[in-house]
Scaffold this motif. Structure first.
Motif, PDB file in Angstrom:
ATOM      1  N   GLY A 504       0.815  -1.205   0.000  1.00 56.38           N
ATOM      2  CA  GLY A 504       0.000   0.000   0.000  1.00 56.38           C
ATOM      3  C   GLY A 504       0.855   1.263   0.000  1.00 56.38           C
ATOM      4  N   LEU A 505       2.058   1.164   0.577  1.00 55.54           N
ATOM      5  CA  LEU A 505       2.972   2.321   0.599  1.00 55.54           C
ATOM      6  C   LEU A 505       3.767   2.429  -0.698  1.00 55.54           C
ATOM      7  N   GLY A 506       3.525   1.515  -1.635  1.00 54.89           N
ATOM      8  CA  GLY A 506       4.164   1.620  -2.948  1.00 54.89           C
ATOM      9  C   GLY A 506       5.456   0.837  -3.092  1.00 54.89           C
ATOM     10  N   TYR A 507       5.751  -0.039  -2.130  1.00 55.95           N
ATOM     11  CA  TYR A 507       6.971  -0.839  -2.246  1.00 55.95           C
ATOM     12  C   TYR A 507       6.727  -2.099  -3.085  1.00 55.95           C
ATOM     13  N   ASP A 508       7.805  -2.534  -3.760  1.00 53.43           N
ATOM     14  CA  ASP A 508       7.762  -3.820  -4.466  1.00 53.43           C
ATOM     15  C   ASP A 508       8.114  -4.914  -3.473  1.00 53.43           C
ATOM     16  N   VAL A 509       7.127  -5.668  -3.072  1.00 58.41           N
ATOM     17  CA  VAL A 509       7.322  -6.657  -2.007  1.00 58.41           C
ATOM     18  C   VAL A 509       7.101  -8.070  -2.559  1.00 58.41           C
ATOM     19  N   LEU A 510       7.994  -8.969  -2.185  1.00 56.66           N
ATOM     20  CA  LEU A 510       7.785 -10.383  -2.484  1.00 56.66           C
ATOM     21  C   LEU A 510       7.478 -11.094  -1.177  1.00 56.66           C
ATOM     22  N   LEU A 511       6.286 -11.674  -1.096  1.00 57.13           N
ATOM     23  CA  LEU A 511       5.914 -12.454   0.086  1.00 57.13           C
ATOM     24  C   LEU A 511       6.233 -13.911  -0.214  1.00 57.13           C
ATOM     25  N   ASP A 512       7.213 -14.443   0.493  1.00 56.32           N
ATOM     26  CA  ASP A 512       7.605 -15.834   0.200  1.00 56.32           C
ATOM     27  C   ASP A 512       6.688 -16.802   0.939  1.00 56.32           C
TER      28      ASP A 512
END
Lengths: 574, 574
Positions: A504-512
């Motif tokens: 939501g804050l605009g980060y590119d996140v990978l949830l493993d």
């Protein structure tokens, strides 16, 4: 992105046919796969990096006032015939016939196409200057494609072309592009140098290459430890040593040096440093009207290397530089190549600036098996002239007078070039000038190897665990690694919440969220090189803590659950 | 963007070689230029549209869970040999040799490459389903490229491929893609229909084409005026007329119809509508064991057209459908083709469902130069069976039972396709299933012609002044046209301020700061098709007003200077 819904194609073993580290890591981290020699498919993980590189390049090109276009990959032969390159270009130009038998090529570059476009679209000097760029697939049929996407046959380039009324306007745009390239490679997080480059066979009057410094680079770059001077080693000027030539201390003596053929062997025999020995190389002069070529001696210090590009530019020296045959040397000078020296040599002698500064030196005696020690210029030997004919070495003074030179390996990722009127003349690309007369346009061209940038970033940023992406081009900025998520509802909930918040804050996140052991997940995230990692496990949650690790740091940090978002925002300001 | 720093390459004259309106307007508005037959360069103005189309497609593909990859344009022959298409594909597959003489092609599509990739990367049923897409340059060596980027040789496609454990999973992803495509074309602002399509030579079990409705389309689309049923005319079922066949009113009579060879001529002579006349077409049946082919009669109403695809699918009818020679007809039936009718015909007679519903009809008398009027089934003539063997016509009931059919021309811009195991079997692409056994994957493929979308948007949205872009893909959303800006400081100031303000709000604005007459600027902005235009002139400013015009509206509106930003925000909500 959820790892369970993304192709994580990591490989444990180092692929046998990958020679350089970037190729190995791009395969192991699941960034690319080989389709055929020099042809690679970009997997989802690698393409994320490529697209970020492209986006930065586009932004800076747009900001610099360049206009984006898209030219075809397939190009008709006619334009290449018009420029003369259909004949000149070798087998790297992939040629083919269409169904009607007409000649085409796959574009390795687009000078002809853009020049053809602009000669039709731009008619008046008032419409200039104008710069156009594209990000497009290129093809170069390399005889030996290697190092993965570093030297592939099909690759992506950002190529730009500028059109001008005069050299002054070209220089202004060239400077704008130089600045844009510097911003691009800075934003990409790379340690790079803009390097003065040879203008080579393409012709033209000004050129810089942009090199990423990396030990696996194929080019040697000389750069000042003080200023921003940098040049290809071949191009860097070796300036004359400061001060007067030292006063002679020794008298000349003739010594036997049997079976010595190299500077190293002479140096070992006489127990002297290579820099005290001068080597004399015999080359041919230009043909005279009768087709005869005189011999010319080139003298450089034993610790220096002849620079053939510099030497062949000297008036009277045959170009390309050609070493004299043993037969011609023996016939003219009376001894074999290994024993030549400037003392009493009856031909033109060009001494390198450093060699001309030597005193009490050793040189060949012009008699097989003998050298002279304690030789000195003027007293014992003479040169016709001095010139810069050697490669610079580390420690040489920087040619701009500031500091001394370092030499490192570089990977060429960009090139800016003042083309002048080479293509506009060949294709008759002109505008009407202020006086209503036809005037050929002046051109510049500006390239970045987009796919190669990705590989060179890895060459410069890796460790034994994998890739260390610069933040701006990492495929994901943050990896969230929940432990035992399939069983612990609490872990799942915290992981999902954090994932949603950070996205939501605009980060590119990978949830493993894969059902894998923690060790597998940690190794994959490190191999892929995600800069920030947050581990969520039951043990930490018992204490209200998450575990954070920066990919470039040695150790983990415990972060209170409530502080983690603030913490990330400090690490990755938006 | 300032027009003075952008390539506005408008052309007044309609180019001679551009047949369709989109091709004409793309050239005239400076969107594309031809490099060679079927090869186009995208100019800055056109590329802005293309990039917006790409962005919408990417967003929806990402949201649908597909992963983006990038496969090479050049493909090795080996994979095409493995699938069998190296031999099957005609001259549209552009083949070439590399410098070592190896066979390659320029990819017109990437089924082989993706199937090869996935057979290596995906090993377990647990990793499925998985969908991959790319936006990539494709090449198809059309024998007659035409209509600009509508049917070019080099073009950009979004192609996607999905992999599954079973048909059920394929159907689920197929439905997801159907929905994603509908969202894409809706967001692109196009009037489109998803159309039931033939699976053709590629094989497989389910297929929809997405057509943009436009009179220049090459395909006829039948769709319900009530429901969302739509199909290619060839595919749409012509259902049997409702109710009982009307009771006969007439007695059969033999009438001379000399020199009539067509339904039109018979209709004119007898002063009857074509629908009252039945035409009887004689085709060959399948060969029997002796190689002999019986004749078969196909009977359709005079106002209907035989559908050859439907007819050749009937058991016993030769495929491809072949009309019997006059010689065979005369030999077997005793008269020429123009006078055949079902009355007393001693061969298999297949009546179209509508023809079988006719009463008191006219038909050939099986005697040269004569027809029968007032004929009726059962009483005077017989059919062996009825079948759907005609094309639907406008007004036919929709096959889904809702409403009646409309027929319009469509341009195919997308295609989704259940491939089944065609490629995965040929390339042996399998995963280990739950029982540890190899199981061939099931596949789907999904394409959008990205460059063609741009042309088809224009086909659907234009007027005599130029293009009427849908808001989401206009090259610029707003044009600011200052009048006399070079002389009026006040105009310049207002124009620059408004330009800054609107750009700051995130709008794509073109400030026409060129030193051109107002008429030239107005014509260019209309030709280019920018949806919103604001004119700033001294006369308006005297009254505190600017002039606004919507590209699709007939008239201007005066807007108070202070209200213009609010006004634009209402027109273009963010």
């Amino acid at each position: 992105m959820r790892a369970s819904q993304f192709l994580i194609a990591t490989i444990k073993e180092t692929p046998a046919d990958a020679e350089v580290i970037s190729h190995q890591l791009m395969l192991r981290a699941g960034m690319i796969r080989k389709l055929a020699t020099g042809l690679y498919t970009w997997l989802p993980m690698g393409l994320r990096v490529l697209r970020k590189v492209e986006a930065i390049i586009r932004e800076e090109m747009d900001n610099s006032g360049a206009m984006e276009v898209l030219m075809p990959v397939a190009q008709p032969a006619e334009l290449w015939q018009e420029s003369g390159r259909w004949e000149q270009y070798g087998a790297e130009l992939l040629r083919f016939n269409d169904r009607h038998g007409r000649d085409f090529c796959l574009g390795p570059t687009h000078e002809e196409v853009i020049t053809d476009l602009i000669r039709n679209e731009i008619k008046s000097y008032k419409q200039l200057p104008a710069t156009f760029y594209q990000v497009q697939t290129k093809f170069r049929d390399e005889i030996r494609p290697r190092f993965g996407v570093m030297r592939s046959r099909e690759f992506i380039m950002k190529d730009a072309y500028s059109f001008h009324n005069d050299q002054e306007s070209l220089q202004a745009t060239y400077d704008v592009m130089h600045a844009a390239y510097s911003r691009i490679f800075t934003r990409l997080g790379l340690d790079f140098r803009p390097v003065i480059a040879d203008t080579g066979s393409i012709g033209g009057s000004g050129s810089h290459e942009f090199h990423v410094l990396a030990s696996s680079g194929e080019d040697d770059i000389a750069f000042s430890d003080t200023s921003d001077y940098a040049a290809n080693v071949e191009m860097a000027e070796a300036i004359a040593p400061a001060g007067e030539r030292p006063t002679p201390n020794q008298t000349m003596a003739r010594v036997a040096t049997p079976n010595t053929h190299t500077i190293g062997e002479v140096s070992a025999l006489l127990k002297l440093n290579a820099e005290q020995i001068l080597k004399t190389l015999i080359v041919y002069g230009e043909e005279d009207e009768n087709g005869k070529q005189d011999l010319i001696a080139l003298v450089v210090r034993g610790d220096h290397q002849l620079n053939e590009i510099k030497a062949e530019k000297i008036a009277g020296v045959a170009s390309p530089l050609t070493f004299a045959s043993e037969e011609d040397i023996v016939a003219t000078l009376g001894c074999k190549p290994g024993s030549i020296g400037p003392a009493g040599l009856n031909i033109r002698v060009i001494a390198d600036r450093s060699a001309a500064h030597s005193s009490d030196f050793v040189c060949g005696a012009n008699e097989d098996g003998f050298h002279l020690t304690g030789s000195n210029w003027d007293r014992d030997a003479a040169f016709t002239e001095t010139a810069d004919i050697r490669n610079v070495v580390e420690g040489d003074p920087s040619p701009d007078g500031q500091g001394s030179l370092l030499i490192k390996r570089g990977i060429e990722v960009g090139h800016i070039f003042q083309l002048g009127t080479k293509y506009s003349e060949a294709l008759n690309a002109s505008v009407l000038n202020e006086n209503g007369k036809d005037q050929v346009m002046t051109m510049g061209c500006y390239g970045i190897g987009v796919t190669r940038v990705v590989a060179s970033a890895i060459e410069q940023n890796n460790d034994d665990k994998g890739i260390l992406w610069p933040a701006s081009i990492a495929p994901f900025e943050i990896a969230i690694v929940p432990l035992n998520m399939q069983k612990s509802e609490r872990v799942r909930e915290h992981a999902e919440n954090l994932y949603d918040t950070l996205r939501g804050l605009g980060y590119d996140v990978l949830l493993d969220d894969r059902n894998e052991r923690p060790g597998v997940k940690f190794a994959d995230m490190e191999l892929i090189g995600i800069p920030h990692r947050i581990v969520i496990g039951d043990r930490g949650l018992d204490n209200g803590m998450l575990e954070y690790k920066n990919r470039r740091a040695a150790d983990n940090e415990d972060i209170a659950i409530d502080d983690v978002v603030d913490f990330i925002q400090q690490q990755l300001p938006r």
